[in-house]
Structures are given as C-alpha cells and as structure tokens.
Write an enzyme that holds these catalytic residues in place. Sequence first.
Site, PDB file in Angstrom:
ATOM      1  CB  SER A  86      54.090  28.943  -1.781  1.00 27.39           C
ATOM      2  OG  SER A  86      55.488  28.899  -1.628  1.00 27.39           O
ATOM      3  CB  SER A 109      55.602  29.323   1.930  1.00 29.32           C
ATOM      4  OG  SER A 109      54.821  30.161   1.076  1.00 29.32           O
ATOM      5  CE  LYS A 137      52.200  31.991   2.563  1.00 30.44           C
ATOM      6  NZ  LYS A 137      52.720  31.758   1.188  1.00 30.44           N
TER       7      LYS A 137
END
Length: 470
Positions: A185, A161, A84
């Site tokens: 997330s 996310s 990420k």
Amino acid sequence: MVTEPETPLHLRSARELARAIRAGETDSRTITRLFLDRIERASELKAFTHVASERAEALAEAADALASAGIILGPFHGVPVAVKDSLAWAGTPLSGGSLARADCISDHTSAVVRRLIATGMVVLGKTSMTEFAFGLSGQNPTCGTARNPWDPLHVRAPGGSSSGSAVAVAAGLAPIAIGGDTGGSVRAPALLNHLVGYKPSSGLISRAGCLPLSSTLDVLGPIARTVEDARVMTDVLTGPDFGDPVTLTAQRPSMPAGTRTLAVLAVDGWPFPMNPEAAEHWRLALERIAGSGWTLETWSPPHILDFTGLGRDNSTVLAFEAWRHYGALAVDESTPLWSVIRERIRAGGDISRPDYEAALERRTAVRTRFAREMGAADGLLMPGSDQSAGVLDPEDERHAGLGAFLRPANFLGAAAIALPTSRDAEGMPLGLQLLAPHGRDASLLAVAGGLERALGAGRPVPDPGPWGLG
C-alpha cells in the site's frame, strides 16, 4: 551559457526545501502557505480528507522561530508533510477511509505524528485512502477516490491504500507523505504516480496510534520524490517505542559490503503476467541498469519461495487478522461499508485458525530461506505491477496484478522499495521494485540510490492545469 530554470518550491524534494530553509532562502511559513493554497485549489484531486490549516501555520511559525534562534530539530526542520488518514493526531478526524468512522476524532497522537512534529516538521493534514486500507487500486466510492493526476480525462487507479499520500506528492500538494504497507500500500501508489515508495523491514517504525489492518504485516513508510528523501524520513521515524513492542526487538538496519550484483526474478517466477508494453519497459529498465555497471543474475526461486504462494499466504494472514479487527462491522448490514470491502473482510471469517497458523509457520521458514538465497547479492529486482494505472472498475478486480507482485515482500518481511522507471504510450507511470532480506534496509536504500541514477527517470510531473494549479 544556458542556465537551467530554478525548480519551483512546490516541486522540490524535502531535502531541497530543508536546505533552502537553513540557507535563509525561504522559511517554513512561506512554504507551508504555498502548499495549503495548492491543496485548496486542487480540491478535485481529493487527496486530503482533512486539511489542518491553522495547526500547520502554527507549526511553521514555531519552526521558523526555532530556526531564527539557531535551533534545528531535525533534517526536515520546517518542511511540510502529509499523513495517511489511518494515523491518529489528537483533535483531528481518524476515518480510516470509512464512513463507519466518519464521526471519530482522535483523543491521542500516533508515534509517527509525534516524531514528525518533534523533529520540526509541519503536518499539513490527513490524506485519503482505501477503506480500512484493504485494497491496492486506491478506489473508495463511499468517501471519495483520490484522482490519479496523470490523467484528467479518465478516473484511473491512484494506487492504494495510501492513495491520497501519493497523489499529494505527485501533484505538488506536499513534498513528502507517510503511508502504510500491508500488502503493497506504499509501493502501489508510488508506482502509479512516478514516485519512490519505501516499505521498511517490520519493527523499524512504530505503528502505535495507527489503525490496524493486519498486526503481523502492517508497516509504515514514506512516499517521496527521491530515494534520499525516503532514506532521511526513515531515519527520522526509526526507533524503539514501547507503544509498539515489535520495535523493541527489531535489529538495526545493516550495511553489508556492496557487490554491485543484483538478482533478477526470472520470468517463470513472476506471480502474474505483464502486459506487453509494461514488459518491454521492464526489459529496457534492466538494460539501463546493466549499462551502468551492475551485474544482473537471473534468479529462479525454489519451490518454498514460489511468489504466487507467498502472495497467497500474505492474503491469508491479512484477511484473518482484518476479520478480527473489523468483522463485527462487516456482518452488520447497517454499517456503511463499500460492498467490495465488506466482502473482503467477511472472507477473512472463512479462514480457519489452523490455516492461519500454518501460514505464519511458513513465514518464518521463507524469511530465513530468502535471506540465504540472496547471499551476497545487493537485492532482488522484480516488476512492481503488470500494467500502469488503468481505469477503475466497480468490482475492483482490474488491478489484481499489483497485489500479485507486491504482497510477497510483505510476507517475506523484506525491505522493499518502488522506483519509477518510465511512462507508457499514454503517459502513465511505470516502475519496478527492489527487495532485500529483513534488516538490510540501509544497504537496500544505498543500492536504490544508485539504481535511481542508473534508471534516469527524472522527476516529471503531471500537467497542473486541469487541476486548477496552472
């Protein structure tokens, strides 16, 4: 005799790829080039914000050289991984999904990326995410929203996310990826992409070198094709780190004796109503689990563990701490933030310190009570979302059910895993989640492996043709 067709390399689990490398059936360079080629061809998916092609090939070459010398650094030696874009990697961009950080280049490497490389893995690059990790639909209109690969016709929620991490694994652009989970997330994008998403207990995996959202609640975890991949990746990343003091006090994951009894959150305890189709799939999933020999016992939480209240308290802590990190950016109108994120951050500035501290006090109490309530149960089963991925809306309100179902686990500090169950009439993935009290990660992962087999959801993949991957 009919033989099953061999699974293509790009759809194999990380464990399967690691075995193939060790057996000499392929090598890290071949696999890495395969994934880099797929990433390039599937640019419309917007899964990656930065592709580190040269670095990845160099890491693969080093992994192969070590393997040729009989040196295997870890269980995923030579296997590619995506991370990420909140994790620092020296010399690469660290945008956190925001134009406000568009020019930020890391001058250090996060503990997670160091551990991945030290155990012989090949980091392909950085994946897209919700701005500052503050949202669960995965929408990011300023830097680009990753496309949910299960529907090429409509722009549906990829889950956030850690949106790009899930899209990359679902579309066969990476066999496994790392995300972050502050209010769901990791689990949200896994649920919406027919994947496994694991949020460990806090303190297992170091967050050093990761952009924060909420220092109290932030946790890093894997998004994978299988529970076994998630378990092994967690083992790879678990360990004390002076860069993150929480890891120095966390207890090691425990493995109490299994009972094959699972608590099931009562319908009157749901924090959000499920749509009829999703509710029917939830019922059928429970039938499959019970039919595989598990005893399911309905659990109605006491008032102190009201899941609506747990989610609200999680939002209070998250928003208060997000304001401390990003409030100055949110109040500066010249900062290029998505208006929805700006307002979420600003709302944290309206939370008083007494309200924040009261929520933290309640967190200590509910963690203790949850552990006691679970007793000898192997975990708590509950829905992961009220619906499958819907079409994104500009106000980013259509997927509120994700937060309602996922945030309570963060406030409880629980170990939690999202598992795929089925797909709805439109072919969109559905799933459930399993929770266990803090520190019971080992037993939760063992139970999740059994549930994975009981659910029999398999590993279907989205049609690659529309994305240039046919």
